[in-house]
Design an enzyme around this catalytic site. Structure first.
Site, PDB file in Angstrom:
ATOM      1  N   ASP A   8       0.906  -1.173  -0.043  1.00  8.02           N
ATOM      2  CA  ASP A   8      -0.070   0.006   0.069  1.00  8.02           C
ATOM      3  C   ASP A   8       0.904   1.346   0.032  1.00  8.02           C
ATOM      4  O   ASP A   8       1.664   1.535   0.942  1.00  8.02           O
ATOM      5  CB  ASP A   8      -0.816   0.061   1.297  1.00  8.02           C
ATOM      6  CG  ASP A   8      -1.997  -0.990   1.034  1.00  8.02           C
ATOM      7  OD1 ASP A   8      -1.952  -1.765   0.095  1.00  8.02           O
ATOM      8  OD2 ASP A   8      -2.938  -1.350   2.051  1.00  8.02           O
ATOM      9  N   ASP A 129     -15.673  -3.487  -1.570  1.00  5.59           N
ATOM     10  CA  ASP A 129     -15.378  -3.028  -0.140  1.00  5.59           C
ATOM     11  C   ASP A 129     -16.700  -2.834   0.530  1.00  5.59           C
ATOM     12  O   ASP A 129     -17.326  -1.887   0.230  1.00  5.59           O
ATOM     13  CB  ASP A 129     -14.494  -1.779  -0.342  1.00  5.59           C
ATOM     14  CG  ASP A 129     -13.418  -1.771  -1.218  1.00  5.59           C
ATOM     15  OD1 ASP A 129     -12.657  -2.915  -1.241  1.00  5.59           O
ATOM     16  OD2 ASP A 129     -12.867  -0.938  -1.885  1.00  5.59           O
TER      17      ASP A 129
END
Length: 243
Positions: A8, A129
């Site tokens: 990330d 998500d």
């Protein structure tokens, strides 16, 4: 089962967030290219890279770093974060990505997904998500009144074949994945599922592997690897067991 270490990116660094919150950031490295090389040296066959700056800004912000990671890794790289137009998608593919994850735009402008699938086929992945069963968008800063499974079915109808499914309430928490929600998504959503969020132990991986016949084909590992809960080699051994 496929195991994908996560990288990330925020401000060019390798970080992890807790439940997607910027204020709950842990910096693991200022050299994400070296991190990528390290995972490949340990046996990774795919990497999953997220442009967090892009997710919050609405357009890719770390393309140079992403391109450098892809060049250094020598394995396929799946990239997501802030890809909300066909132009952005083309730019990420031009940087060398093997697959691109579309999240927010799949909700706000599904026509983009349909066109992307026509052009790029299985290189297009949807990010689903979920927070309490509802779909979250815009770097998880907002939710919409859409059930996650219903959304998956819509994406399947557009020709999408694969999704990264993240339970936001588990992401970065090391509390274990939401097995029930992942099973429901795999059974009912019509997509191959790569599970993400909360994986804390090798037993968690084994539980996800048990869902392979129902459509769970992989798992993304983040904090559990960076914190040393287990090694990538151990995770790969679990994933390969019985294959």
């Amino acid at each position: 089962m496929l195991v994908m270490p996560a990288i990330d990116l925020r401000e060019g660094r390798c970080v992890r967030l807790y439940q997607g919150r910027i204020e709950a950031e842990t910096v693991y490295s200022t050299d994400p290219v070296a991190v990528a090389r390290g995972w490949v040296e340990r046996g990774a066959r795919w990497l999953h890279v997220v442009d967090l700056d892009g997710a919050f800004a609405g357009r890719p912000r770390n393309l140079e770093v992403i391109a450098a990671i892809i060049r250094a890794a020598g394995v396929p790289v799946q990239v997501g974060g802030g890809i909300r137009s066909l132009e952005s998608l083309a730019g990420v593919l031009a940087a060398g990505a093997s697959r691109v994850v579309l999240g927010t735009v799949a909700i706000t402008n599904p026509e983009v997904v349909a066109t992307a699938v026509e052009r790029y086929g299985e290189r297009v992945v949807v990010g689903i998500d979920s927070l309490d069963g509802q779909v979250a968008i815009e770097g998880w800063e907002a939710t919409v009144a859409r059930g996650a499974v219903e959304f998956a079915r819509q994406m399947a109808s557009l020709g999408v074949t694969r999704a990264v499914f993240t339970d936001i309430g588990r992401d970065g928490t090391l509390q274990g994945p939401n097995i029930a929600a992942t099973r429901e998504m795999a059974r009912s959503g019509g997509l191959k599922i790569i599970a993400s969020g909360g994986i804390a132990s090798l037993d968690d991986l084994r539980k996800l592997k048990e869902l392979a016949a129902e459509g769970v084909e992989g798992a993304i590992l983040g904090r559990s690897l960076y914190n040393g809960n287990f090694t990538l080699e151990e995770a790969l051994a679990v994933a390969a067991d019985g294959d």
